[in-house]
Design a protein around this motif. Sequence first.
Motif, PDB file in Angstrom:
ATOM      1  N   ILE A 282      17.650  85.489   6.961  1.00 19.94           N
ATOM      2  CA  ILE A 282      17.250  84.711   5.803  1.00 19.94           C
ATOM      3  C   ILE A 282      17.968  83.376   5.939  1.00 19.94           C
ATOM      4  CG2 ILE A 282      17.216  84.534   3.286  1.00 19.94           C
ATOM      5  CD1 ILE A 282      15.551  86.846   4.329  1.00 19.94           C
ATOM      6  N   ILE A 283      17.233  82.275   5.906  1.00 16.55           N
ATOM      7  CA  ILE A 283      17.864  80.963   5.993  1.00 16.55           C
ATOM      8  C   ILE A 283      17.542  80.184   4.729  1.00 16.55           C
ATOM      9  CG2 ILE A 283      17.727  80.974   8.508  1.00 16.55           C
ATOM     10  CD1 ILE A 283      15.471  78.955   8.329  1.00 16.55           C
ATOM     11  N   ASP A 284      18.498  79.373   4.270  1.00 15.68           N
ATOM     12  CA  ASP A 284      18.258  78.606   3.058  1.00 15.68           C
ATOM     13  C   ASP A 284      17.503  77.321   3.381  1.00 15.68           C
ATOM     14  OD1 ASP A 284      20.096  76.724   3.990  1.00 15.68           O
ATOM     15  OD2 ASP A 284      21.701  77.338   2.622  1.00 15.68           O
ATOM     16  N   ALA A 285      17.253  76.506   2.368  1.00 14.28           N
ATOM     17  CA  ALA A 285      16.420  75.316   2.542  1.00 14.28           C
ATOM     18  C   ALA A 285      17.039  74.298   3.489  1.00 14.28           C
ATOM     19  CB  ALA A 285      16.162  74.671   1.176  1.00 14.28           C
ATOM     20  N   SER A 286      18.349  74.373   3.714  1.00 18.71           N
ATOM     21  CA  SER A 286      19.017  73.428   4.612  1.00 18.71           C
ATOM     22  C   SER A 286      19.107  73.949   6.038  1.00 18.71           C
ATOM     23  CB  SER A 286      20.433  73.130   4.094  1.00 18.71           C
ATOM     24  OG  SER A 286      21.274  74.264   4.245  1.00 18.71           O
ATOM     25  N   GLY A 287      18.641  75.162   6.295  1.00 22.10           N
ATOM     26  CA  GLY A 287      18.712  75.745   7.626  1.00 22.10           C
ATOM     27  C   GLY A 287      19.927  76.609   7.859  1.00 22.10           C
ATOM     28  N   MET A 301      26.531  79.957  10.947  1.00 20.53           N
ATOM     29  CA  MET A 301      25.310  79.893  11.733  1.00 20.53           C
ATOM     30  C   MET A 301      24.265  78.999  11.083  1.00 20.53           C
ATOM     31  SD  MET A 301      24.978  83.903  12.804  1.00 20.53           S
ATOM     32  CE  MET A 301      23.228  83.733  13.177  1.00 20.53           C
ATOM     33  N   ARG A 302      23.450  78.383  11.939  1.00 23.96           N
ATOM     34  CA  ARG A 302      22.286  77.626  11.487  1.00 23.96           C
ATOM     35  C   ARG A 302      21.083  78.056  12.315  1.00 23.96           C
ATOM     36  NH1 ARG A 302      22.363  73.516   8.334  1.00 23.96           N
ATOM     37  NH2 ARG A 302      20.420  72.779   9.244  1.00 23.96           N
ATOM     38  N   PHE A 303      19.913  77.904  11.719  1.00 14.23           N
ATOM     39  CA  PHE A 303      18.679  78.125  12.463  1.00 14.23           C
ATOM     40  C   PHE A 303      17.686  77.106  11.943  1.00 14.23           C
ATOM     41  CE2 PHE A 303      14.689  79.858  13.832  1.00 14.23           C
ATOM     42  CZ  PHE A 303      14.984  80.502  15.022  1.00 14.23           C
ATOM     43  N   ASP A 304      17.458  76.084  12.736  1.00 13.64           N
ATOM     44  CA  ASP A 304      16.597  74.984  12.302  1.00 13.64           C
ATOM     45  C   ASP A 304      15.175  75.200  12.793  1.00 13.64           C
ATOM     46  OD1 ASP A 304      18.576  73.279  10.981  1.00 13.64           O
ATOM     47  OD2 ASP A 304      19.456  73.093  12.974  1.00 13.64           O
ATOM     48  N   LEU A 305      14.260  75.352  11.859  1.00  6.66           N
ATOM     49  CA  LEU A 305      12.845  75.456  12.208  1.00  6.66           C
ATOM     50  C   LEU A 305      12.346  74.087  12.677  1.00  6.66           C
ATOM     51  CD1 LEU A 305      11.685  77.621   9.174  1.00  6.66           C
ATOM     52  CD2 LEU A 305      11.887  78.382  11.548  1.00  6.66           C
ATOM     53  N   SER A 321      11.988  82.643  23.331  1.00  2.00           N
ATOM     54  CA  SER A 321      11.943  83.600  22.220  1.00  2.00           C
ATOM     55  C   SER A 321      10.717  83.336  21.342  1.00  2.00           C
ATOM     56  CB  SER A 321      13.214  83.490  21.373  1.00  2.00           C
ATOM     57  OG  SER A 321      14.340  83.884  22.106  1.00  2.00           O
ATOM     58  N   LEU A 322      10.155  84.405  20.805  1.00  2.00           N
ATOM     59  CA  LEU A 322       9.029  84.307  19.878  1.00  2.00           C
ATOM     60  C   LEU A 322       9.587  84.377  18.469  1.00  2.00           C
ATOM     61  CD1 LEU A 322       5.925  84.132  19.727  1.00  2.00           C
ATOM     62  CD2 LEU A 322       5.882  86.634  19.647  1.00  2.00           C
ATOM     63  N   VAL A 323       9.191  83.418  17.620  1.00  2.00           N
ATOM     64  CA  VAL A 323       9.722  83.321  16.261  1.00  2.00           C
ATOM     65  C   VAL A 323       8.581  83.423  15.258  1.00  2.00           C
ATOM     66  CG1 VAL A 323      10.959  81.860  14.598  1.00  2.00           C
ATOM     67  CG2 VAL A 323      11.656  81.882  17.001  1.00  2.00           C
ATOM     68  N   GLY A 324       8.735  84.331  14.304  1.00  2.00           N
ATOM     69  CA  GLY A 324       7.819  84.410  13.169  1.00  2.00           C
ATOM     70  C   GLY A 324       8.599  84.066  11.913  1.00  2.00           C
ATOM     71  N   TYR A 325       8.007  83.275  11.016  1.00  2.00           N
ATOM     72  CA  TYR A 325       8.738  82.829   9.828  1.00  2.00           C
ATOM     73  C   TYR A 325       7.805  82.751   8.629  1.00  2.00           C
ATOM     74  CZ  TYR A 325       6.438  78.377  10.710  1.00  2.00           C
ATOM     75  OH  TYR A 325       5.486  77.414  10.906  1.00  2.00           O
ATOM     76  N   ALA A 326       8.397  82.797   7.442  1.00  2.00           N
ATOM     77  CA  ALA A 326       7.602  82.695   6.207  1.00  2.00           C
ATOM     78  C   ALA A 326       8.486  82.129   5.102  1.00  2.00           C
ATOM     79  CB  ALA A 326       7.062  84.057   5.798  1.00  2.00           C
ATOM     80  N   LEU A 327       7.962  81.144   4.398  1.00  2.00           N
ATOM     81  CA  LEU A 327       8.654  80.548   3.253  1.00  2.00           C
ATOM     82  C   LEU A 327       8.568  81.476   2.057  1.00  2.00           C
ATOM     83  CD1 LEU A 327       9.961  77.996   1.886  1.00  2.00           C
ATOM     84  CD2 LEU A 327       7.627  77.271   1.346  1.00  2.00           C
ATOM     85  N   THR A 328       9.633  81.505   1.263  1.00  2.00           N
ATOM     86  CA  THR A 328       9.625  82.317   0.051  1.00  2.00           C
ATOM     87  C   THR A 328       8.412  81.987  -0.817  1.00  2.00           C
ATOM     88  OG1 THR A 328      10.761  82.706  -2.042  1.00  2.00           O
ATOM     89  CG2 THR A 328      11.220  80.627  -0.952  1.00  2.00           C
ATOM     90  N   PRO A 329       7.621  82.987  -1.192  1.00  2.00           N
ATOM     91  CA  PRO A 329       6.504  82.733  -2.097  1.00  2.00           C
ATOM     92  C   PRO A 329       6.919  82.812  -3.557  1.00  2.00           C
ATOM     93  CG  PRO A 329       6.384  84.983  -1.319  1.00  2.00           C
ATOM     94  CD  PRO A 329       7.592  84.374  -0.666  1.00  2.00           C
ATOM     95  N   GLY A 330       8.161  83.293  -3.817  1.00  2.00           N
ATOM     96  CA  GLY A 330       8.570  83.526  -5.200  1.00  2.00           C
ATOM     97  C   GLY A 330       7.938  84.801  -5.725  1.00  2.00           C
ATOM     98  N   TYR A 331       8.393  85.190  -6.921  1.00  2.00           N
ATOM     99  CA  TYR A 331       7.834  86.398  -7.523  1.00  2.00           C
ATOM    100  C   TYR A 331       7.933  86.282  -9.038  1.00  2.00           C
ATOM    101  CZ  TYR A 331       6.968  91.306  -8.577  1.00  2.00           C
ATOM    102  OH  TYR A 331       6.448  92.468  -9.069  1.00  2.00           O
ATOM    103  N   GLU A 332       6.801  86.431  -9.703  1.00  2.00           N
ATOM    104  CA  GLU A 332       6.732  86.302 -11.161  1.00  2.00           C
ATOM    105  C   GLU A 332       7.354  84.967 -11.582  1.00  2.00           C
ATOM    106  OE1 GLU A 332       5.084  88.262 -13.083  1.00  2.00           O
ATOM    107  OE2 GLU A 332       4.717  89.994 -11.812  1.00  2.00           O
ATOM    108  N   THR A 333       8.371  84.999 -12.462  1.00  2.00           N
ATOM    109  CA  THR A 333       8.974  83.751 -12.925  1.00  2.00           C
ATOM    110  C   THR A 333      10.057  83.234 -11.983  1.00  2.00           C
ATOM    111  OG1 THR A 333      10.567  85.003 -14.270  1.00  2.00           O
ATOM    112  CG2 THR A 333       8.530  84.274 -15.351  1.00  2.00           C
ATOM    113  N   TYR A 334      10.382  83.996 -10.938  1.00  2.00           N
ATOM    114  CA  TYR A 334      11.353  83.512  -9.952  1.00  2.00           C
ATOM    115  C   TYR A 334      10.602  82.673  -8.927  1.00  2.00           C
ATOM    116  CZ  TYR A 334      14.799  83.435  -6.212  1.00  2.00           C
ATOM    117  OH  TYR A 334      15.663  83.029  -5.233  1.00  2.00           O
ATOM    118  N   GLY A 341      12.224  83.638   5.466  1.00  2.00           N
ATOM    119  CA  GLY A 341      12.474  84.826   6.263  1.00  2.00           C
ATOM    120  C   GLY A 341      12.124  84.467   7.695  1.00  2.00           C
ATOM    121  N   VAL A 342      13.004  84.762   8.631  1.00  2.00           N
ATOM    122  CA  VAL A 342      12.799  84.382  10.032  1.00  2.00           C
ATOM    123  C   VAL A 342      13.124  85.575  10.925  1.00  2.00           C
ATOM    124  CG1 VAL A 342      13.491  82.844  11.914  1.00  2.00           C
ATOM    125  CG2 VAL A 342      13.389  81.967   9.570  1.00  2.00           C
TER     126      VAL A 342
END
Length: 351
Positions: A282-287, A301-305, A321-334, A341-342
Motif C-alpha cells: 500500500i503506498i500513499d499519495a506521495s509514493g 521505502m518508496r515506490f514511485d509509479l 518486474s510486472l506491476v499491477g496497481y489500483a487507486l483507492t476507489p473509496g467506500y461509502e462516505t470514506y 494498492g500495488v
Amino acid sequence: MSVEQAKPRQSSEGAIIAELTREVRKISRDKIADIDMINREATYLAINALIEAARAGEAGRGFAVVANQVKNVSGRIGQLTGELGKELAGLSERMVTELERQQGQRLTDLALNMIDVIDRNLYERSCDVRWWATDAAVVDCMTSGAESAAAHAAKRLSVILDSYTVYLDIWVLDTEGRVVANGRPSLFPVVDTVNAAQHDWFAAALATRSGDDYATANVDIAAELNGAQVATYATAVREGGASDGKVVGVLAVFFDWAKQASTVVNSVRLTAGERDRTRCMIIDASGRVIAASATAGRENMRFDLPPNTADIGTYRTAAGSLVGYALTPGYETYRGMGWFGVIEQRPDQTL
C-alpha cells in the motif's frame, strides 16, 4: 477487521498457459533439433551416394538421380523445419504475451481488491469515531468538568477497546488539545501530559461542520503511543451529542495500522510459486510505502509509479518486474486519501 480477499481471477488460466508455454517451447526445441539431426544425416548419405555414383560411372547414373532427389528432399525438409521453428517461436511469443496480459490483469485485480479491503475497514473507523463522539460518557466528560466524569469516560473507552482490538488507544481532548481521558492509561499515560494541538488532525476535527464530518491523518509514527505506526481518525465532541451541537472537545481513535495492514498485504492470495517473487504494497499519495509484504525497512521505502499514471493498470519495469496497481476507489462516505494498492512480481525464471 476483516481481511477476506477475493479469489484471484484467471489464476488457473494463467497456470495453464504457463504450462502450455513451457511444453510448446520444449517440443519446438527438442523435436526440431531431432528433425535437423536426421535431416543432416540424410544429406550426408545423399552426398556420399553421389560420390559413389560418380565413381561407378555409367552404372551409377540411375543411383545418382535418386541421390540427387534425396538431397533435394533433404533441402526441402531443412526449409520446412526452419519455417516450423519460426512459426512455433511466434506461437510461443503470442502465448507469452497473452500470459503476461492475463497475469497483469490478475495483479491489477489483486491490487484493487487489496486497497478495497483497506478502504472498507477505514470506512468503519470513520463510523466508529463519529459514533463514539456522541457517547454520553464522552460528552459528559467534556461538559461537566468533573474528575469523576473523566474517570467514567476512561472506563467507557477501556470497554470499547476491549471489544475493538484494532485500536491502540482512544483519546478525549479539550478544545485546547489537552488529553483529559484515554482508554489505556496504564499503557499510555497521556492524560494531563500530552497536548495534541500541533497535530493537523486535531485542528481539522475542531473545524468539522457537523457530527457527520471527521478528520483523518496519513499513516505516521505516534511518539505518544510508544512509536507505534497508526492511522488517526478524529471528530468534534458536541454538546448533547447532537450533530449540530456546540463543539466542546475532540475524540481521536488510533488505528493499529502496522498490525492490521500487514495482515491485509500478507493475505493476498498468491500461489506458492508466486509468493517468494511478489511484493504486495500500500503506498500513499506521495509514493511512500506504508504497508508491504516485505517488511524490512518499510518506513523508509518508496515506490514511485510512472508519471501520469492512470487510476488502474499494469506495466513492466526496467528490471523486468510486472506491476499491477489500483487507486483507492473509496467506500461509502470514506473518500480515500489517494493511496494505491500495488503488486510487484519479478519474472518467473522457470519460463
